[in-house]
Design an enzyme around this catalytic site. Structure first.
Site, PDB file in Angstrom:
ATOM      1  N   SER A 139      61.365  96.667 -46.266  1.00 53.85           N
ATOM      2  CA  SER A 139      61.034  98.095 -46.305  1.00 53.85           C
ATOM      3  C   SER A 139      59.572  98.231 -45.930  1.00 53.85           C
ATOM      4  CB  SER A 139      61.246  98.629 -47.727  1.00 53.85           C
ATOM      5  OG  SER A 139      60.706  99.926 -47.888  1.00 53.85           O
ATOM      6  N   TYR A 152      60.974  98.280 -57.039  1.00 55.42           N
ATOM      7  CA  TYR A 152      61.364  98.270 -55.627  1.00 55.42           C
ATOM      8  C   TYR A 152      60.273  97.639 -54.765  1.00 55.42           C
ATOM      9  CZ  TYR A 152      63.353 100.076 -51.253  1.00 55.42           C
ATOM     10  OH  TYR A 152      63.892 100.186 -49.993  1.00 55.42           O
TER      11      TYR A 152
END
Length: 257
Positions: A139, A152
């Site tokens: 990401s 995350y």
């Protein structure tokens, strides 16, 4: 970019980014294995439809990516694995001192540890076959950070580091490992959030996309699942044989800031 004769396993692929990547790999000729934690008739129909659409073999295998044993069983059940795409992931947003422990554990397990288990299970077969591609879906948050996303961000930074170690351990073999780092991607889940954001901010669709949802993405455009799939196809091709241990950002310039 012909991947005929290759078998690709894509975790977390019954929707969104994972399904988009699996579809592009199938269109390039690879046989594909779809995966998620459910075992519904529609999951298996999804694979059947993908196979009919692209003319390749497509199967669905249920495996819970929060459980290491099931991650490894997925690879065993798939049999041959030439291309492994570690895509499965979940998200939760909260301040560190309020972050639920069970959510932290689940995010680390699914977003990070699952890639370790599937990779460890797939590498012996890739070495025996003399060819392999491992693609980890990280990401923009694997390269930068945002508040309230501690688990995350930690997991995605971990995926980037794990990618580098995998690449170093396979550097003298015809196996590569790279990470794709998407920014905001237009998936059905994101699309469904747009009407609520329009109401919350009292804005039209284009304004809420550009000024709210894509505030950190300089292009002010979503990446698409097709673009991510195309990147995965490239990394799986012979043209990318000397690309390993790196990240490819598909983020509209987010990490250039």
């Amino acid at each position: 970019m012909n991947l005929a004769g290759k078998v690709a396993v894509v975790t977390g692929s019954n929707s969104g980014i994972g399904l988009g990547i699996a579809r592009e790999l199938a269109k390039a000729g690879a046989d594909v294995v779809l995966n998620s934690f459910t075992d519904r008739d529609e999951d298996h129909r999804l694979a059947e439809d993908l196979g009919r659409e692209t003319g390749v073999s497509a199967r669905y295998i249920k495996a819970d990516m929060s459980k290491g044993a099931e991650c490894r069983a997925l690879i065993e059940q798939a049999g041959r694995v030439d291309i492994l795409v570690n895509n499965a992931g979940i998200q939760h947003v909260a301040a560190i001192d309020e972050f639920p422990v069970d959510k932290w554990d689940a995010i680390i397990a699914i977003n990070l540890s699952s890639a370790f288990h599937t990779t460890a299970a797939a590498l012996p077969g890739m070495r025996a076959a003399g060819w392999g591609r491992i693609i980890n879906i990280a990401s923009a948050h694997g390269l930068t950070a945002s508040p309230f996303k501690s688990a995350y961000v930690a997991a995605k930074h971990g995926i980037v580091g794990f990618t580098k170690v995998t690449a170093l351990e396979t550097a003298e073999q015809p196996i590569t490992c790279n990470a794709i780092c998407p920014g905001y991607v237009l998936t059905p889940l994101v699309e469904a959030q747009i009407p609520d954001q329009m109401k919350t901010h009292n804005m039209g669709r284009e304004d809420v996309i550009r000024k709210v949802m894509l505030e950190r993405q300089p292009s002010r455009e979503f990446a698409t699942v097709e673009e991510l799939g195309g990147t995965a196809v490239f990394l799986s091709s012979d043209a990318a044989a000397q690309i390993t241990g790196t990240t490819i950002s598909v983020d509209g310039g987010w990490t250039a800031l």
